[in-house]
Design a protein around this motif. Sequence first.
Motif, short mmCIF file in Angstrom:
data_model
loop_
_atom_site.label_atom_id
_atom_site.label_comp_id
_atom_site.label_asym_id
_atom_site.label_seq_id
_atom_site.Cartn_x
_atom_site.Cartn_y
_atom_site.Cartn_z
N GLY A 42 0.81 -1.20 0.00
CA GLY A 42 0.00 0.00 0.00
C GLY A 42 0.85 1.26 0.00
N LYS A 43 1.88 1.26 0.83
CA LYS A 43 2.77 2.41 0.87
C LYS A 43 3.45 2.63 -0.48
CE LYS A 43 3.93 2.01 5.79
NZ LYS A 43 5.01 1.69 6.77
N SER A 44 3.87 1.54 -1.12
CA SER A 44 4.56 1.66 -2.41
C SER A 44 3.63 2.21 -3.49
CB SER A 44 5.11 0.30 -2.83
OG SER A 44 6.08 -0.16 -1.92
N LEU A 45 2.38 1.75 -3.50
CA LEU A 45 1.42 2.25 -4.49
C LEU A 45 1.14 3.74 -4.27
CD1 LEU A 45 -1.12 -0.74 -4.47
CD2 LEU A 45 0.45 -0.14 -6.32
N VAL A 46 0.96 4.13 -3.02
CA VAL A 46 0.71 5.53 -2.71
C VAL A 46 1.91 6.39 -3.09
CG1 VAL A 46 0.44 7.17 -0.80
CG2 VAL A 46 -1.01 5.14 -0.93
N GLN A 47 3.12 5.91 -2.80
CA GLN A 47 4.31 6.69 -3.12
C GLN A 47 4.47 6.87 -4.63
OE1 GLN A 47 6.17 8.33 -0.78
NE2 GLN A 47 6.87 9.33 -2.65
N GLN A 48 4.12 5.85 -5.39
CA GLN A 48 4.20 5.98 -6.84
C GLN A 48 3.18 7.01 -7.35
OE1 GLN A 48 6.45 4.66 -9.05
NE2 GLN A 48 5.43 6.08 -10.47
N MET A 49 1.98 6.99 -6.79
CA MET A 49 0.98 7.98 -7.19
C MET A 49 1.45 9.39 -6.83
SD MET A 49 -1.76 9.12 -8.53
CE MET A 49 -2.43 7.59 -9.13
N ILE A 50 2.07 9.54 -5.65
CA ILE A 50 2.60 10.85 -5.28
C ILE A 50 3.65 11.31 -6.29
CG2 ILE A 50 4.07 12.01 -3.56
CD1 ILE A 50 2.55 10.42 -1.41
N SER A 51 4.51 10.39 -6.71
CA SER A 51 5.53 10.71 -7.69
C SER A 51 4.91 11.15 -9.01
CB SER A 51 6.44 9.50 -7.91
OG SER A 51 7.40 9.75 -8.92
N ASP A 52 3.86 10.44 -9.44
CA ASP A 52 3.19 10.79 -10.70
C ASP A 52 2.53 12.16 -10.61
OD1 ASP A 52 3.95 8.36 -11.77
OD2 ASP A 52 2.04 7.36 -11.34
N LEU A 53 1.92 12.46 -9.46
CA LEU A 53 1.26 13.75 -9.28
C LEU A 53 2.27 14.89 -9.22
CD1 LEU A 53 -1.36 12.57 -6.65
CD2 LEU A 53 -1.95 13.59 -8.86
N ASP A 54 3.33 14.68 -8.46
CA ASP A 54 4.36 15.73 -8.34
C ASP A 54 4.99 16.04 -9.69
OD1 ASP A 54 3.87 15.85 -5.65
OD2 ASP A 54 5.68 14.78 -5.03
N ALA A 55 5.12 15.02 -10.54
CA ALA A 55 5.79 15.19 -11.83
C ALA A 55 5.02 16.13 -12.76
CB ALA A 55 5.97 13.84 -12.51
N ILE A 56 3.73 16.33 -12.50
CA ILE A 56 2.94 17.18 -13.39
C ILE A 56 2.45 18.46 -12.70
CG2 ILE A 56 2.27 15.32 -14.93
CD1 ILE A 56 -0.42 15.18 -13.50
N GLY A 57 3.06 18.76 -11.53
CA GLY A 57 2.82 20.07 -10.94
C GLY A 57 1.96 20.13 -9.72
N TYR A 58 1.59 18.98 -9.16
CA TYR A 58 0.81 18.99 -7.91
C TYR A 58 1.74 18.83 -6.70
CZ TYR A 58 -3.34 18.50 -10.85
OH TYR A 58 -4.32 18.70 -11.78
N ASN A 59 1.21 19.07 -5.54
CA ASN A 59 1.96 18.93 -4.29
C ASN A 59 1.28 17.83 -3.48
OD1 ASN A 59 3.43 19.19 -1.94
ND2 ASN A 59 2.55 21.17 -1.36
N ALA A 60 1.74 16.60 -3.65
CA ALA A 60 1.03 15.44 -3.10
C ALA A 60 1.65 14.94 -1.81
CB ALA A 60 1.01 14.31 -4.13
N THR A 61 0.78 14.50 -0.90
CA THR A 61 1.21 13.93 0.38
C THR A 61 0.41 12.66 0.66
OG1 THR A 61 -0.38 15.31 1.56
CG2 THR A 61 1.87 16.15 1.36
N PRO A 62 0.98 11.74 1.47
CA PRO A 62 0.28 10.48 1.74
C PRO A 62 -0.69 10.57 2.91
CG PRO A 62 2.46 10.42 2.71
CD PRO A 62 2.36 11.73 1.99
N GLN A 63 -1.68 9.71 2.88
CA GLN A 63 -2.58 9.49 4.01
C GLN A 63 -2.77 7.98 4.12
OE1 GLN A 63 -7.02 9.93 3.82
NE2 GLN A 63 -6.67 11.70 5.15
N LEU A 64 -2.08 7.35 5.05
CA LEU A 64 -2.06 5.90 5.16
C LEU A 64 -2.87 5.42 6.35
CD1 LEU A 64 1.75 5.34 4.42
CD2 LEU A 64 -0.16 5.14 2.82
N LEU A 65 -3.74 4.46 6.10
CA LEU A 65 -4.62 3.92 7.14
C LEU A 65 -4.43 2.41 7.23
CD1 LEU A 65 -7.90 5.83 6.18
CD2 LEU A 65 -6.20 6.50 7.90
#
Length: 576
Positions: A422-445
């Motif tokens: 789960g952490k790895s999937l979230v981190q990859q999504m954060i990377s994809d979002l940051d690459a196109i100009g967003y400021n992404a952070t995780p929320q892990l439950l």
Amino acid sequence: MKLPPVETIAARCRARPLRKMGLGAAIAALAVTAAACGGSTQSSTPSTQATGHKGGTFTILANSAFGVADPAQNYTLEQWQLLIDTHDGLVGFAKAGGAAGNKIVPDLATSVPVPTNGGKTYLFHIRKGIKFSNGQTLKPSDFVTTFERQFTVPGPTSFYSGIVGASKCSTKGCDLSKGVVANDSAYTLTINLTAPDPEFMDQLSLPFAFAVPAGTSPKLTGNNVPPGTGPYMWKSYNPNSQAVLVRNPYFHVWSAEAQPAGYPNEIIEKYGLQVSDEVTEVLNGQANEVFDGDSIPSDQLSTLNSSKYAGQVHVNTLTADYYFALNTRRPPFNNLQARQAINYAANRTAYVKIYGGPSLAVPTCQILPPNFPGYSAYCPYTAGSSTSSWTGPDIAKAKQLVAQSGTKGMKVVVNGTNDEVGKSLVQQMISDLDAIGYNATPQLLTASVQYPYIQNSSNSSKWNVAWSAWYQDYPAPSDFLNVLTGCGSIHPNSDASPNISEFCDKSIQTQIDQAETMGQTSAADALWQKVDHEMTDQAPWVDLYNPKQIDFLSSNVQGYAWNPQWYILIDQLSLK
């Protein structure tokens, strides 16, 4: 079928069927297989089984048991694969490999009835001369008990909530005397619905509707499985050790298409071994199957990836989606261009690698999975000019859309589970979002909390992107498109609101409603295809991949066939 929290995913991985699946250790183990799997794991084409040999004990090894054994409540593939050998419904999915396994055929009923009364009434003629494994003769009134206890146990009730009288049922009692009408003299059963339901035959084919004898307790039977009518019966079930199925002495074949005679004399599923030890025992011929919901460790997958084991390793793509839902009710993803942007940016190769590599997952951009009614390959979010498959991210296009949307620089919260994968999937999504100009952070439950949390709209202001997964309950496009993205699947402030993105397009919903009235026809498939493509264009999700499943069998097993509803057909395997 929702893949619930990751720790329960192993159960349905141990299930599709099916909305509950158990993934726990299964997904975690898959994550470490990336290096070893590559793309060369032996693959098999679903096939029809050849004539086998009767006799012997077929032994399955599973890391853990499937929980409660009562068929009214159990929602895991692990038990469903056994229940289809011990129990029957009015109708069922054909016990065959490949597309033939999606066909609804008569089982305890003599035919599949055509509904009357505007599609609300079904008249079933029940076969005579069939007995339960306790010797009790099957009668139409047994089905009254079956359906009423679905509400009193209780089990998942949504499949049968349309039966007349069901709305007043509860754990305290259930009276379906006007909805399920048995005539034991004429051997008929009439089911009355409050509204037409073209998928009712699919729902009657699920184990929740499998016949149990009248007199079965209306409450949960725990580890005791009520008698059934199939070729096998439950001798014992201890979730700490094993389940044992033996031949039902009262069984005879009434329809080889629905319920053929099984080959093994006995089927045993043992619990508690580490998966690596399961593989070793199957390699040594001490057991016959590594349960297909248990993920084989990477070093052993590497060994099995050789031609030596080509006849023992079978890989099939599942009718399931892994995806990130986009919160369409708040910025930035209430903007279509922003939703399309992250779809273009998503590095699906990376997500597939996290899951276990191309041997265990196939990238996808659309909601309907492959080999499913209404499916037509479609991926508008890819590099290159072809839209038939995903080849790579298009970052330039994604950045252009972000700029046009006016959402560049916005904060984005990515929700997921706090396990390793789960952490790895979230981190990859954060990377994809940051690459196109967003400021992404995780929320892990924690896994047990995450799925109810993201369904509940009272939490929707706290996240923008949320991981989820879904396995079919039965082969109907609505089980994905309407359940997961339909307007009617939004239930405010509820933990049971499967349209996580809260996406609602009234034009698309009108087409969904129309397709649902058309049943299983070529015209319906064409309309579902249109809906799937339009929904993909609207991008309420970032679809990631369709998972694959591995069946590893001992060298003395023959007759392998893969059924799209039940997966491996255990009773149709024979031992040399």
